[in-house]
Scaffold this active site. Structure first.
Site, mmCIF file in Angstrom:
data_model
loop_
_atom_site.group_PDB
_atom_site.id
_atom_site.type_symbol
_atom_site.label_atom_id
_atom_site.label_comp_id
_atom_site.label_asym_id
_atom_site.label_seq_id
_atom_site.Cartn_x
_atom_site.Cartn_y
_atom_site.Cartn_z
ATOM 1 C CG HIS A 263 -2.178 -0.879 0.935
ATOM 2 N ND1 HIS A 263 -2.124 -2.258 0.986
ATOM 3 C CD2 HIS A 263 -3.458 -0.569 0.598
ATOM 4 C CE1 HIS A 263 -3.308 -2.754 0.718
ATOM 5 N NE2 HIS A 263 -4.152 -1.757 0.473
ATOM 6 C CB SER A 285 -6.801 0.733 0.611
ATOM 7 O OG SER A 285 -7.908 0.670 1.501
ATOM 8 C CG ASP A 286 -7.570 -5.933 1.448
ATOM 9 O OD1 ASP A 286 -7.052 -6.995 1.109
ATOM 10 O OD2 ASP A 286 -8.738 -5.861 1.879
ATOM 11 C CE1 TYR A 287 -12.366 -3.633 8.090
ATOM 12 C CE2 TYR A 287 -13.897 -3.801 6.253
ATOM 13 C CZ TYR A 287 -13.656 -3.560 7.596
ATOM 14 O OH TYR A 287 -14.699 -3.253 8.421
#
Ligand code: GLC
Length: 743
Positions: A263, A285-287
Site C-alpha cells: 500500500h 485499498s484493502d480493508y
C-alpha cells in the site's frame, strides 16, 4: 514562508511533478472530470476517496450510523457491502439531490463466485479449465449483483498460490501463471462485459496486488520476500492479464514485498502498473490497509500513512477514514502535494463516468430487474454445469464410479458434509443463502427416488474428536450395498485468515473412513475443501476419490449427476496435492536443480521419509473413459526468433463412454541464460469425444510463449531447443521438440 516549510513544499512539488504525472483523461469524459474537480473543495475531494463499510439490518444492508449525513456532506464516495435496488436508490438520491455537488456513489461488494446463485469456489472454477463457463459464471454474478444496486465487485482474486497452508488459495486459480492469467482475464470479461455503461455490468477488481499468496509459512498477511525474477515470472502475469483484459480496479495486498508494504509501493504501482502497463483504473485499498502502514512500521502517524498511500497511488481508502480525517491538514501544511489527491479523484470520477452514473445514477437500482434476474433456473443450470466440470476424479479403481443405481438396493450416505447446506456454498458467499442449496443427500434422494433406499448417517463432525456417531454410520454401512463418504474441510477452514498447518482431513474423519472401510462394503469418497488435502490413507484404501471443493447452490444436483453417471467429472487439478505438508512448497513447474531427485543416488534433492513426488500432480483428473495421446508434432522443427510455432496432438477416446478431456500443452526451454522450470503450461483445450473418436488438437505458441526474462526482466527469445509436452496431466505427457535458430 518558514524555511522548513519552503523546502518541504519544494520537495513535494518536485515529487508531485514526477508522481502525479497523471494526464487528465481524454475527451468529453476528461472535460467533465476536470470541470467537476475544479469545483471541489479539498474535503470533498478526500470524501470521494473514502469508502465506508455498510451494516446489516432486519431489512437488509444499510449505510453505517451517520452515513446519510456523510453522504450529504460529500464525505464519502463509495460503500462496501451496501446493496438492494430500493435502498441503493434511496442512498443515491441523497447523494445526487441533497449533497452540494451531487456526485453519485459507488456501491461495492465481494461478489467472488456468484451473488445469490452461488457458483463453485474460484479454485474449483479453475479446476474446470473451462474459460467460457468461468466467464459466464462471472457474467451471471454481475447480472444478479447489478440488479441489486452494486456497481463494483472486489473480484477476481488473481493471487497465485503454491502454499496450500494459506487459506486464500481457495479464492484464486491455483499455482500456475498461465492458468491464473487466462482465468483472470475471463473473470474480468464476465464482470465488466462489453459495455461498462450497461446496467448489468460492473467494475471488476484484480486483487491482491501482489504476491499475497507467497506469505511466509502460509500465514495470511505475513511477510513476502522473493526475487524480482520470481515476482515477474510467477506472481505478476495474472495481474498483467487482468489489466490487458481492461480491469477497471486493482486492490493492493496487505503484505510487504521485500521490505515495502504494497500500500506504499510506488515502484510497483506507479512505475510498473500505471507507467509500464498503462493501467488507468482505480486502486482501492484493502480493508483498513492504509492504517496498517503504521504496524508495518513505515508510518509513525495516521497522516504519514495517508501520505504514503496517496503518493503510492492508492486512490480509495477502505474504512480507515485516514484520507478524510488526516490528509487535509497534511496538504495544507505542505507535507503532501494536492496533485496526488487530484490524480486519485480524477480516477474515481472517471470510473463513475464509465459506469454511466452521471447520465443516470439510478440505472442500477431497478426493483423489477432485481426480482426478475435473481436465482433463475438458467442461473442455477449454469452453476450445476460448472460444478460438474469442476469435480476432479482423483482415483477410480475398477470403475468404482459411477455408481450403478440398477445394482443398488440400499445406499449408505455417510459423513459430516453429506447434508450441510451452508458448507456447500464455501466462503465469500455475497448474498448466497443456505436455504437455496441442494445438498449431496438431497441430490441423491431426488435422483434415486424410490428405486434405491438411502440410509443417511453423519458419523462425525467436520472437526473435533467425538466418535459417538460412528456406530450409527457403521450400522448404515452394514445394511447397505455401497457407501458414499462425504468428508473434508469446513468452508471456515479456508479463505481469509483461515490457514492450517496440516493438510489432513480434520477431526476424526479419517478414523470414520477406516471404520466404514473395515465393514468390507464398497466405499467411494467425495471430498470438500478449499485447498489440497493429503488423503494418503484414502488413496491407499478407497477405490474412488473425487474432489468436489465447495460446489455452490447446485452441489447436490451436480454430485448426483456425476456419481450416478449422468455426466462424467470434468475437472483437472489447478494445484498440486502434496503427500503431506512437509513437502510444501511443491509445484509442478519447479526447477530441475543441479541434483534432481534420483532414487538411486542419495545425494540428490529428495526426502528420507516420503517420496519427492506429490500425491496428485497439477493437471491430474480422471473421467469415466480413457484417452490416448499420440502423433504430437510441430509444424516446423526449426524456427527463427520471432516466429510462432504450431503444435498438434491427436487425442483418442479409448474407452466405452463419451467424455470430455482437458488437453494440456507444456513447454520447456531446455537450455537458457537463466534456469527454467522443467515444464510450464502454455495452453489447454477442453475436447468432447465419443468412444473411439480421435481429434487432432492444435495449439499456436506465439514468440512470447517461448521467451525468458533477461537480466532486466525484459522478455527475450533465446536460440536453442525447446521440448513440447502434451497430455491429460502435467505428469503424463507425450513429447517432441523444436529448435529456435538465430536469424
Ligand atoms: C478483505 C479482503 C479483501 C476484500 C476486502 C473487502 O480483508 O482482503 O479481499 O475484498 O477486505 O471485504
Amino acid at each position: 514562508m518558514p524555511l522548513k516549510l519552503f523546502f518541504g513544499a519544494l520537495l513535494a512539488f518536485s515529487s508531485a511533478l514526477a508522481g502525479a504525472r497523471q494526464p487528465a483523461p481524454a475527451g468529453a469524459e476528461a472535460a467533465a472530470v476536470e470541470a467537476l474537480l475544479a469545483r471541489m473543495t479539498l474535503e470533498e475531494k478526500l470524501g470521494q476517496l473514502t469508502q465506508y463499510r455498510g451494516r446489516g439490518s432486519d431489512t437488509g444492508p444499510r449505510v453505517p450510523e451517520g452515513g446519510e449525513a456523510q453522504i450529504r456532506g460529500g464525505q464519502v464516495g463509495s460503500f462496501l457491502g451496501v446493496y438492494g435496488a430500493d435502498y441503493s436508490r434511496q442512498m443515491q438520491q441523497v447523494a445526487v439531490e441533497e449533497s452540494r455537488l451531487g456526485i453519485p456513489l459507488l456501491f461495492a461488494h465481494d461478489v467472488i463466485h456468484g451473488f445469490r446463485t452461488t457458483f463453485p469456489v474460484p479454485l474449483a472454477e479453475a479446476a474446470s479449465f473451462d474459460l467460457e463457463a468461468v466467464e459466464n459464471a462471472a457474467r451471471i454474478a454481475a447480472v444478479e449483483a447489478t440488479a441489486h444496486g452494486l456497481h463494483w465487485t472486489f473480484a477476481p482474486m488473481v493471487d497465485l498460490a503454491r502454499d496450500p497452508r494459506w487459506g486464500r488459495i481457495v479464492e484464486g486459480a491455483g499455482e500456475d501463471p498461465h492458468l491464473g492469467a487466462t482465468m483472470a482475464a475471463a473473470r474480468v470479461r464476465g464482470f465488466q462485459g462489453a459495455d461498462l455503461a450497461a446496467a448489468d455490468t460492473m467494475l471488476a477488481t484484480a486483487k491482491h496486488f501482489v504476491a499475497y499468496g507467497a506469505a511466509e509459512g502460509g500465514r495470511d498477511y505475513n511477510t513476502v520476500d522473493m526475487s524480482e525474477r520470481t515476482l515477474h515470472e510467477t506472481y505478476l502475469p495474472p495481474f498483467r492479464a487482468a489489466v490487458e483484459a481492461g480491469v477497471q480496479s486493482i486492490m493492493p495486498a496487505f503484505n510487504e514485498v521485500a521490505g515495502v508494504p504494497m500500500h506504499a509501493h510506488r515502484p510497483l504501482i506507479e512505475d510498473l502498473l500505471r507507467g509500464e502497463w498503462g493501467f488507468d483504473g482505480v486502486l482501492v485499498s484493502d480493508y483498513n490497509a492504509i492504517q496498517e502502514l503504521m504496524p508495518h512500521g513505515v508510518a509513525a502517524t495516521r497522516a504519514d500513512a495517508g501520505i504514503l498511500g496517496l503518493e503510492a497511488g492508492v486512490d480509495v481508502d477502505m474504512v480507515s477514514g485516514i484520507y478524510l480525517e488526516d490528509v487535509a491538514a497534511a496538504v495544507r501544511d505542505g507535507r503532501l502535494d494536492e496533485a496526488f489527491v487530484d490524480a486519485s479523484v480524477r480516477r474515481v470520477l472517471r470510473a463513475k463516468h464509465r459506469l454511466g452514473l452521471f447520465d443516470d445514477p439510478y440505472r442500477y437500482s431497478d426493483p423489477a430487474r432485481e426480482k426478475a434476474v435473481t436465482l433463475t433456473e438458467e442461473h442455477r443450470g449454469a452453476a450445476r454445469d460448472l460444478a460438474r466440470k469442476s469435480f476432479v476424479l482423483l482415483k477410480n479403481e475398477d470403475d468404482a464410479l459411477p455408481l450403478s443405481a440398477g445394482a443398488l438396493r440400499t445406499l449408505a450416505v455417510v459423513g459430516p458434509l453429506a447434508d450441510d447446506r451452508r458448507e456447500m456454498l464455501g466462503n465469500w458467499v455475497a448474498a448466497g443463502r443456505p436455504e437455496d442449496v441442494v445438498t449431496p443427500l438431497a441430490g441423491l434422494r431426488e435422483a434415486l427416488g424410490s428405486d434405491v433406499r438411502i440410509l443417511h448417517a453423519r458419523g462425525a463432525d467436520i472437526d473435533g474428536d467425538d466418535t459417538s456417531g460412528f456406530a450409527e454410520a457403521l450400522e448404515a454401512a452394514r445394511r447397505a450395498d455401497a457407501v458414499v463418504l462425504f468428508l473434508g474441510e469446513s468452508q471456515e477452514m479456508s479463505a481469509e485468515a483461515n490457514n492450517r498447518t496440516t493438510l489432513d482431513l480434520p477431526g476424526v474423519q479419517e478414523q470414520l473412513a477406516r471404520a466404514v472401510h473395515a465393514t468390507g462394503k464398497p466405499v467411494v469418497a467425495v471430498l470438500f475443501g478449499g485447498r489440497p488435502l493429503s488423503v494418503n490413507w484414502l488413496h491407499e484404501n478407497v477405490p474412488a476419490i473425487m474432489m468436489a471443493w465447495f460446489p455452490g447452490t447446485e452441489a447436490g444436483h451436480a454430485l448426483a449427476d456425476v456419481l450416478l453417471g449422468g455426466h462424467a467429472p470434468g475437472g483437472k487439478l489447478p494445484v498440486t496435492f502434496p503427500r503431506n505438508v512437509g513437502q510444501v512448497p511443491i509445484h509442478y513447474n519447479h526447477k530441475n536443480t543441479g541434483r534432481p531427485p534420483d532414487a538411486d543416488d542419495k545425494y540428490t534433492a529428495k526426502y528420507l521419509d516420503v517420496h519427492w513426488s506429490p500425491l496428485y500432480p497439477f493437471g491430474h483428473g480422471l473421467g469415466y473413459t480413457s484417452f490416448r495421446y499420440d502423433a504430437l508434432r510441430v509444424d516446423a522443427p526449426r524456427i527463427r526468433r520471432g516466429d510462432a510455432v504450431e503444435v498438434e496432438v491427436r487425442v483418442t477416446n479409448t474407452g466405452r463412454r463419451a467424455g470430455e478431456e482437458v488437453v494440456q500443452l507444456y513447454l520447456r526451454d531446455d537450455v537458457a541464460s537463466v534456469t527454467r522450470p522443467v515444464k510450464e503450461l502454455r495452453g489447454f483445450q477442453r475436447v468432447a469425444l465419443q468412444p473411439g473418436e480421435s481429434r487432432r488438437v492444435r495449439f499456436r505458441l506465439e514468440p512470447e510463449a517461448l521467451a525468458v526474462l533477461d537480466a532486466g526482466m525484459r522478455p527475450v527469445v533465446e536460440p536453442g531447443t525447446f521440448t513440447v509436452f502434451a497430455g491429460g496431466s502435467s505428469a503424463d505427457t507425450v513429447e517432441t521438440s523444436f529448435e529456435v535458430v538465430t536469424d
